[in-house]
Design a protein around this motif. Structure first.
Motif, short mmCIF file in Angstrom:
data_model
loop_
_atom_site.label_atom_id
_atom_site.label_comp_id
_atom_site.label_asym_id
_atom_site.label_seq_id
_atom_site.Cartn_x
_atom_site.Cartn_y
_atom_site.Cartn_z
N LEU A 1 39.96 51.48 44.20
CA LEU A 1 40.07 51.66 45.64
C LEU A 1 41.31 51.05 46.24
N PHE A 2 41.79 49.97 45.65
CA PHE A 2 42.90 49.27 46.32
C PHE A 2 44.22 49.25 45.56
N SER A 3 44.22 49.69 44.30
CA SER A 3 45.44 49.54 43.52
C SER A 3 46.55 50.46 44.00
N ASN A 4 46.23 51.41 44.90
CA ASN A 4 47.30 52.23 45.46
C ASN A 4 47.91 51.59 46.70
N GLY A 5 47.51 50.35 46.95
CA GLY A 5 48.08 49.62 48.07
C GLY A 5 49.19 48.68 47.60
N VAL A 6 50.17 48.49 48.46
CA VAL A 6 51.29 47.60 48.14
C VAL A 6 50.79 46.16 47.97
N GLY A 7 51.25 45.50 46.90
CA GLY A 7 50.90 44.10 46.70
C GLY A 7 49.75 43.89 45.74
N TYR A 8 49.04 44.97 45.38
CA TYR A 8 47.89 44.83 44.49
C TYR A 8 48.38 44.56 43.07
N PRO A 9 47.71 43.65 42.35
CA PRO A 9 48.16 43.37 40.98
C PRO A 9 48.10 44.61 40.07
N THR A 10 48.98 44.63 39.11
CA THR A 10 49.13 45.79 38.24
C THR A 10 47.82 46.16 37.53
N THR A 11 47.52 47.45 37.56
CA THR A 11 46.33 47.94 36.86
C THR A 11 46.76 48.75 35.63
N THR A 12 45.80 49.01 34.76
CA THR A 12 46.02 49.91 33.63
C THR A 12 44.98 51.02 33.73
N TRP A 13 45.42 52.25 33.74
CA TRP A 13 44.51 53.39 33.90
C TRP A 13 43.65 53.28 35.15
N LEU A 14 44.20 52.74 36.18
CA LEU A 14 43.56 52.64 37.49
C LEU A 14 42.34 51.73 37.55
N ILE A 15 41.65 51.51 36.43
CA ILE A 15 40.43 50.69 36.52
C ILE A 15 40.54 49.36 35.80
N LYS A 16 41.47 49.24 34.87
CA LYS A 16 41.54 48.00 34.10
C LYS A 16 42.52 46.99 34.71
N ASP A 17 42.39 45.73 34.30
CA ASP A 17 43.23 44.62 34.79
C ASP A 17 43.11 44.48 36.31
N GLY A 18 44.21 44.58 37.02
CA GLY A 18 44.13 44.50 38.50
C GLY A 18 43.43 43.24 38.98
N ALA A 19 42.23 43.42 39.51
CA ALA A 19 41.49 42.30 40.11
C ALA A 19 41.21 41.19 39.12
N GLN A 20 41.14 41.55 37.83
CA GLN A 20 40.87 40.50 36.84
C GLN A 20 42.03 39.54 36.71
N ARG A 21 43.19 39.95 37.19
CA ARG A 21 44.31 39.01 37.26
C ARG A 21 44.02 38.14 38.48
N GLU A 22 43.17 37.16 38.23
CA GLU A 22 42.51 36.42 39.29
C GLU A 22 43.43 35.95 40.42
N HIS A 23 44.47 35.21 40.07
CA HIS A 23 45.26 34.61 41.14
C HIS A 23 46.11 35.62 41.90
N PRO A 24 46.83 36.52 41.20
CA PRO A 24 47.55 37.53 41.98
C PRO A 24 46.60 38.29 42.91
N PHE A 25 45.40 38.58 42.42
CA PHE A 25 44.44 39.31 43.24
C PHE A 25 43.99 38.49 44.44
N LYS A 26 43.60 37.23 44.16
CA LYS A 26 43.10 36.40 45.26
C LYS A 26 44.20 36.14 46.30
N TYR A 27 45.42 35.98 45.83
CA TYR A 27 46.53 35.79 46.78
C TYR A 27 46.71 37.03 47.64
N THR A 28 46.72 38.19 46.99
CA THR A 28 47.08 39.41 47.73
C THR A 28 45.99 39.75 48.75
N GLN A 29 44.72 39.57 48.38
CA GLN A 29 43.69 39.96 49.34
C GLN A 29 43.65 39.00 50.54
#
Lengths: 504, 436
Positions: free
Chosen positions: B359-387
């Motif tokens: 839902l959010f990886s197409n937004g600027v600042g979201y941590p890098t995802t793999t295949w749209l569903i992997k990684d991203g939010a699991q990159r805890e700190h980049p995710f917590k910072y960006t949100q």
């Protein structure tokens, strides 16, 4: 270096690996730095205990941790300090919103604390001394040496008392502890950690190593090109060109929790109509263990030694809390949940769970435990008072409690989360407006609904409710500290006291 | 059943009036609780609107607009915009009419800080209708559960709970049939005395029913029809996606402590909190279309699948919505959730990280995802910072049932069902008693 075989125990403070349980006499000193140069001199020679094992058990130990103000006093550059977490920099009491989250309200309000209650009142240094029985004074003289009194101003000496792992209410304490996976053998992948495991990635407790997400928790990294002193620091595994000030260090959270022992047992005695067995039953339900530490659940789980009876269980077979109430202290402190609710056996059931289908209403309300574990190193204090004596109306008053200490790599995700979402949360796991029966405050919700009760679900249906619980535990002090690795400590001690960059 | 709907009235704030507007909005709040509406305030007495679940005023500012420069794109201009959002029972127009009737002077005072509104000549209702912005996806925890029902069921639970305490000792815990009998008679008596009400659900509006049904079957049908096209573009989509995921700049920017402070000062007063977040869609048609398609699907599954108390594994969200603004260049997201911010985010990362990534990886600042569903939010700190970085403080927030979580509401409904549906075996009966 092969990281899987040689953990750098000699660079780690011993407390990360040992509780120093055999060293019964302790002295926790809260210090302010009086003379920076003298303090640095003392620090560079201090006999800090590391985590490597020795043939004979040691006779004493010394551990040290610094608050952010302490690091500033020691002239650590602000750019380096900015590498620490916000919680550490702001402090336990530096922000009212944090106090509200932690339940430090009402009688727990920091302004009422005996120490650490405001940003400026946080001690610079926390010094933990451990010695065999009767040998503490000698160890203290050795540790302090000549110029200690010039270097530091002793703010206070926290009382501690060894009563054989029994906390003041009379329960065996410190049973549930994570086992650190020093060899980093266990996968942190979410697809391989469905069930609860007590084994935890080192990065959850020690900075500079991968945590349970498989990533490195942010911490101060220093470019050795700009700061020659940093050359002696360990390398940052994830940023090979930089040096890691955090590596082998950890955050130390300390809270002085005063326990009203007569209040606790007298309340239960009234509730049990002075029936000693019933009194013990209610107490055990509130804690989730009997006083000797026996859990209210019997179930073998993998990953815990069979003889570790106190830890050989999860709550999976007791989803409604009929055996161990959902709101019981140990269920809140460590709900022993895996990444998935129970019942994942194959690909299909996994997909169903991921999508949230086929769930009971009370299922899957609690976060996965592995991201919220604490390594506890506290000690209790105050004169022993058995429940039998505590129920007597003339029970001797006395200052009793625990110097709660925990070590974590991420204060907000670990300590603050457990305290907020699990301990004082009036809705934890779907409970009906009750906070932690032991450590919770009793303030009502914003709409006036009371929270001063404790429910014991019952197989018969109707819950048993204990009403009008008083507050048994009051916070008297606390703070966030950084417990550096030994090379990092050398670096801190060596930073020039004039604050100039050493490269210039 | 009364279906829920939303409103979101937005208008650009007049130049130089931001501070004054903030001050006025703050006067709607309770004195000692920042950001929390006083339900009886003079300007908009939220508590008087018995169809209103949640409401908020947010000033949407593009504080993170510069982040898009990492993609080599100039930030689009954005003027601070006032947004007034609400989640309501029944249809929007009739609610806005009520609002215009009962809070006209307060609303006019507030909107007078916005452009193209003047207190004298404006028809408030028409103006609000004109300035309403529709969301692209909407999540309702339990479609059909009204504010009235929530209050009635909460009162039922409280009343039963107190009475059960009284009778359990005399009747005995094991005597479950008699306990039930006593509880049920008690409810009848309380109803008779007018102390409890259990209003039966209203008939579902026929128009809504038809539209909902058409949507339920129409969308899969259309997707099925165009699926050959999806199959053809799938490989190209995959290649392009991976290219972008590898080349998109990752922004690892720590949130300032001052910003976090302005957010946290409003949090953790009640058992629920609010969340408003605003940011840019990543540049390029590919990202926009992917974003829109996923949001479109989300709206569908929220309407037809996740409408009974849970959104995949999450049971703590009351309402949430996604709104594309600024000609599809920016997205505003708002939610009302239970628990503290940290636990909301941890829940997300651990339980539905994949959904968040979609839902959010197409937004600027979201941590890098793999295949749209992997990684991203699991990159805890980049995710917590960006949100946190993209989060906006909410000037005024109203919740019609403070002290109650979504789990509480579901429990209270089950208790009520137990009162009204009397065919039980012993196990069901014990289960019912355990809820009280």
């Amino acid at each position: 270096m092969n990281k899987t075989s040689n953990f750098e125990f000699d660079d780690l403070q011993g407390l990360l690996r040992f509780g120093h349980g055999k060293l019964t006499d302790t002295c926790f000193m809260l210090l302010n730095i009086a003379d920076v140069n003298a303090a640095k001199q003392w620090l560079s020679a201090a006999p800090i205990t590391n985590a490597s094992t020795t043939d004979a058990l040691p006779d004493n130990a010394l551990q040290i941790a610094f608050s952010v103000e302490g690091l500033r006093m020691l002239k650590l550059k602000e750019s380096v300090i900015e590498g620490f977490s916000d919680e550490f920099i702001v402090g336990m009491t530096g922000d009212e919103s944090r106090s509200r989250r932690l339940g430090d309200v009402g009688d727990n309000t920091p302004s009422k604390w005996e120490w650490g209650g405001s940003e400026t009142a946080v001690p610079h240094v926390l010094l933990l001394l451990y010695a065999r029985q009767g040998e503490l004074d000698h160890w203290r003289t050795t540790v302090e040496g000549e110029h200690f009194a010039t270097a530091f101003h002793l703010l206070s000496q926290l009382p501690t008392q060894s009563i054989n792992e029994i906390e003041p209410f009379g329960f065996v304490d410190g049973i549930s502890q994570p086992t650190i996976d020093w060899m980093q053998k266990q996968s942190t992948d979410i697809h391989e950690r469905d069930r609860y495991s007590n084994l935890l990635a080192p990065g959850e407790m020690v900075l500079g190593y991968p945590n349970e997400y498989g990533y490195y928790t942010p911490r101060p990294l220093i470019d050795p090109q700009e700061d020659r002193l940093a050359a002696e620091l360990p390398d940052a595994e994830d940023e090979p060109r930089l040096k890691d000030l955090g590596r082998n260090g950890t955050y130390l959270v300390i809270r002085q929790l005063s326990q009203d022992v007569p209040g606790f047992w007298q309340f239960l005695d009234k509730e049990a109509a002075s029936d000693a067995d019933r009194r013990e039953q209610i107490a055990a339900a509130m804690v989730g263990r009997k006083r000797n530490g026996t859990p209210l659940i019997e179930q073998h789980i993998p990953g815990v030694a069979a003889e570790d009876h106190g830890n050989n269980f999860t709550f999976d077979l007791d989803p409604k809390g009929n055996h161990c109430p959902i709101g019981a202290h140990i269920r809140r402190a460590n709900p022993r949940t895996g990444d998935f609710p129970p019942g994942v056996t194959g690909l299909f059931s996994r997909l169903l769970k991921i999508l949230g289908f086929a769930q009971a209403p009370e299922e899957d309300l609690i976060a996965s435990s592995r991201f919220h574990r604490l390594l506890r190193r506290g000690r209790s204090y105050g004169p022993v008072l058995s429940p039998k004596d505590a129920v007597k109306p003339d029970a001797p008053a006395g200052d009793r409690g625990i110097q709660f200490i925990c070590l974590v790599a991420n204060i907000s995700r670990q300590f603050e989360f457990v305290q907020n979402a699990w301990m004082v949360n009036s809705k934890f796991g779907g409970v009906q407006n009750e906070r932690g029966p032991l450590v919770g405050h009793r303030k009502p919700l914003i709409d006036g609904q009371s929270t001063d009760h404790f429910n014991r679900p019952d197989a018969a249906g109707t819950m048993r409710t204990v009403c009008h619980l008083p507050q048994f535990v009051t916070v008297r002090g606390g703070g966030y500290f950084f417990m550096p690795g030994l090379r990092a400590l050398k670096y801190i001690a060596a930073t020039p006291a004039n604050g100039r960059d050493s490269a210039s | 059943m009364t279906p829920q709907s939303t409103f979101m009235i937005t208008a650009t704030v007049r130049v130089g009036e931001l501070k004054n507007l903030r001050a006025l909005l703050a006067s709607l709040n309770q004195e000692e609780i920042p950001g929390h509406a006083n339900p009886e305030n003079d300007l908009i007495p939220f508590g008087k609107f018995d169809r209103l679940h949640f409401a908020r005023f947010v000033i949407i500012e593009a504080k993170t607009a510069h982040e898009i420069t990492a993609f080599g794109v100039n930030p689009r201009p954005w003027r601070p915009t006032l947004a007034f959002l609400g989640d309501i029972d029944g249809d929007r127009v009739s609610f806005l009419t009520q609002l215009a009737e009962h809070a006209a002077s307060g609303l006019k005072q507030i909107f007078s800080y916005c452009e193209d509104f003047s207190e004298e000549d404006s028809d408030l209702l028409e103006w609000m209708k004109r300035h309403n912005v529709n969301q692209q996806a909407n999540y309702v925890n339990w479609i059909g559960r009204t504010v009235k029902q929530i209050h009635e069921e909460a009162a039922l639970h409280q009343s039963l709970s107190a009475y059960l305490q009284q009778i359990v000792d005399e009747v005995g815990r094991e005597n479950i049939r008699q306990l039930r009998q006593k509880l049920l008679s008690y409810v009848e008596m309380e109803k008779h005395k007018g102390r409890l009400t259990l209003t039966p659900p209203e008939p579902t509006p026929a128009g809504w029913k038809t539209k909902n049904l058409a949507h339920k079957f129409g969308v899969p049908l259309i997707l099925l029809l165009v699926s050959p096209i999806f199959l053809i573009i799938a490989p190209f989509f995959a290649i392009r996606l991976r290219m972008l995921e590898r080349s998109d700049p990752e922004l690892f920017i720590r949130t300032s402590r001052e910003h976090i402070k302005t957010l946290t000062v409003q949090e953790d007063w009640d058992v629920s909190n609010q969340y408003s977040v605003f940011g840019d869609v990543k540049p390029g048609l590919f990202r926009l279309l992917t974003f829109k398609f996923i949001v479109f699907l989300t709206d569908y599954i929220a309407k037809h699948i996740y409408n009974r108390g849970y959104l995949t594994r999450i049971k703590t969200i009351h309402f949430a919505r996604w709104v594309f603004v600024d000609n599809n260049h920016r997205v505003f997201f708002a939610s009302n959730y239970d628990g503290s911010h940290e636990s909301y985010m941890d829940d997300f990362i651990n339980k539905v990280g994949w959904g968040l990534n979609l839902l959010f990886s197409n937004g600027v600042g979201y941590p890098t995802t793999t295949w749209l569903i992997k990684d991203g939010a699991q990159r805890e700190h980049p995710f917590k910072y960006t949100q946190r970085r993209h989060q906006l403080p909410t000037e005024v927030w109203y919740k019609a049932y403070s002290g109650l979580t979504a789990v509480d509401l579901a429990r209270n409904s089950r208790i009520r069902q137990g009162v009204e549906n009397r065919q039980w075996n012993d196990a069901e009966l014990r289960e019912w008693l355990s809820l009280i």
